[in-house]
Design a protein around this motif. Structure first.
Motif, short mmCIF file in Angstrom:
data_model
loop_
_atom_site.label_atom_id
_atom_site.label_comp_id
_atom_site.label_asym_id
_atom_site.label_seq_id
_atom_site.Cartn_x
_atom_site.Cartn_y
_atom_site.Cartn_z
N MET A 112 33.15 73.51 40.07
CA MET A 112 32.41 74.64 40.63
C MET A 112 31.33 74.07 41.55
O MET A 112 30.59 73.17 41.15
N ARG A 113 31.28 74.60 42.75
CA ARG A 113 30.28 74.15 43.72
C ARG A 113 29.11 75.13 43.74
O ARG A 113 29.28 76.34 43.87
N TYR A 114 27.91 74.58 43.61
CA TYR A 114 26.69 75.38 43.57
C TYR A 114 25.80 75.05 44.77
O TYR A 114 25.71 73.90 45.19
N PHE A 115 25.14 76.11 45.27
CA PHE A 115 24.16 75.96 46.36
C PHE A 115 22.82 76.48 45.88
O PHE A 115 22.74 77.44 45.11
N GLY A 116 21.74 75.86 46.35
CA GLY A 116 20.40 76.36 46.06
C GLY A 116 20.10 77.53 46.98
O GLY A 116 20.13 77.38 48.20
N MET A 117 19.78 78.70 46.40
CA MET A 117 19.60 79.91 47.20
C MET A 117 18.27 80.59 46.87
O MET A 117 17.72 80.44 45.78
N ALA A 118 17.78 81.35 47.84
CA ALA A 118 16.56 82.13 47.66
C ALA A 118 16.51 83.21 48.73
O ALA A 118 17.29 83.20 49.69
N SER A 119 15.57 84.12 48.59
CA SER A 119 15.38 85.14 49.63
C SER A 119 14.64 84.52 50.81
O SER A 119 13.88 83.55 50.65
N PRO A 120 14.82 85.07 52.02
CA PRO A 120 14.10 84.54 53.18
C PRO A 120 12.57 84.58 52.99
O PRO A 120 11.87 83.63 53.37
N GLY A 121 12.07 85.66 52.38
CA GLY A 121 10.64 85.77 52.15
C GLY A 121 10.12 84.71 51.21
O GLY A 121 9.02 84.16 51.41
N TYR A 122 10.90 84.40 50.19
CA TYR A 122 10.49 83.36 49.24
C TYR A 122 10.41 82.00 49.94
O TYR A 122 9.46 81.24 49.75
N VAL A 123 11.43 81.69 50.74
CA VAL A 123 11.45 80.40 51.44
C VAL A 123 10.26 80.29 52.38
O VAL A 123 9.59 79.24 52.45
N GLU A 124 9.97 81.38 53.09
CA GLU A 124 8.83 81.36 54.01
C GLU A 124 7.52 81.12 53.26
O GLU A 124 6.64 80.39 53.74
#
Length: 290
Positions: free
Chosen positions: A159-171
């Motif tokens: 299983m391949r996983y990516f680190g994800m977040a909302s655009p607002g959180y990243v900003e």
């Protein structure tokens, strides 16, 4: 020495249901009768088999008897069915991590043979083998490649996983992403875990920074809740590529974490378990890119 089948059935029911009272309801006898049968079995083998906890669990000695009880019950019911006699449903317990169950495991349920009751136990892939060792499940999706005693193991893929977040959180927390923001910012950026056993984020951070990184953490123990928490900006987290990432951004573009998975199951000749294994193998083709 021969073992009493009713005692074995009572013992297995206690472990599967988690208590003497629940086992009594399933077997339609009194809790006292269940207790007497389990005590008689323990006396017969000369060892304690059940840890009287909440829920009840096997001792190391009890694990092998759990496997025996389930295997005898399964083979007996399969034989009765083959003879055309009426038989009770066959119950098969399987440990699966939540991400597998929420993505590629669905088609397996559609191929469960008639007359089989499936019992899915959701457990982290790094710990599902513990249920197999305890004799609580017949098979498990796990990260352990080496066959557990009494089991067969086969690779399913990764299983391949990516680190994800909302655009607002990243900003707000990780401008430019995990690597670009730097380890000091990463240490202040909350992440989302499934539970306290979920180590995917730690593995990803170790892969990126070549060291352990301590960060603030939220716990959201459902697949849907975890995804929603990412979308509303509660934190960043790991997401399997099979899930929709609409409304989210990659916190480490071009970076990912592959988690190899294995199907381990008891080593006995059961047509039921063979059919389920075939269904798992077919469904897991998506993990192998085939």
């Amino acid at each position: 020495m021969s073992l009493d089948s009713q005692q074995l059935v009572a013992f297995a029911a206690v472990i599967e249901e988690g208590s003497f009272d629940a086992a009594a309801r399933r077997l339609v006898i009194t809790p006292s009768a269940v207790s007497q049968r389990v005590k008689a079995l323990e006396q017969a083998v000369g060892q304690v088999l059940v840890r009287r906890e909440r829920p009840c669990v096997t001792t190391d000695a009890g694990a092998s008897l759990m496997r025996l009880a389930a295997q005898v019950s399964t083979l007996e019911r399969e034989a009765l069915r083959e003879m055309g006699a009426d038989g009770a449903p066959i119950r098969v317990a399987v440990a699966v991590n939540a991400d597998s169950f929420g993505t590629w495991m669905g088609p397996v349920l559609a191929r469960v043979p008639d007359g089989v009751l499936i019992d899915i136990r959701i457990e982290d892939q790094d710990h599902s083998a513990e249920l197999l060792r305890a004799g609580v499940v017949m098979a498990a999706v796990t990260t352990e490649p080496k066959p557990i005693a009494g089991c067969r193991s086969e690779a399913l893929g990764a299983m391949r996983y990516f680190g994800m977040a909302s655009p607002g959180y990243v900003e707000r927390y990780l401008p430019g992403g995990l690597v670009e923001a730097g380890i000091d910012r990463v240490r202040q950026a909350p992440l989302i875990r499934w539970d306290r056993r979920d180590a995917l984020q730690d593995q990803f951070l170790r892969k990126l920074f070549r060291r352990d990184v301590t960060v603030p953490e939220h716990y959201v123990p459902t697949t849907g809740g975890n995804t929603e928490a990412l979308r509303v900006g509660l934190g960043w987290g790991m997401m399997p590529e099979q899930l929709s990432r609409d409304g989210l951004v990659d916190v480490a573009p071009g970076r990912y974490l592959d988690v190899p998975l294995y199907w381990q199951h008891w080593k006995f000749e059961s047509v039921t378990l063979t059919a389920i294994t075939a269904a798992v193998r077919k469904a897991a083709a998506v993990l192998r890119g085939s």
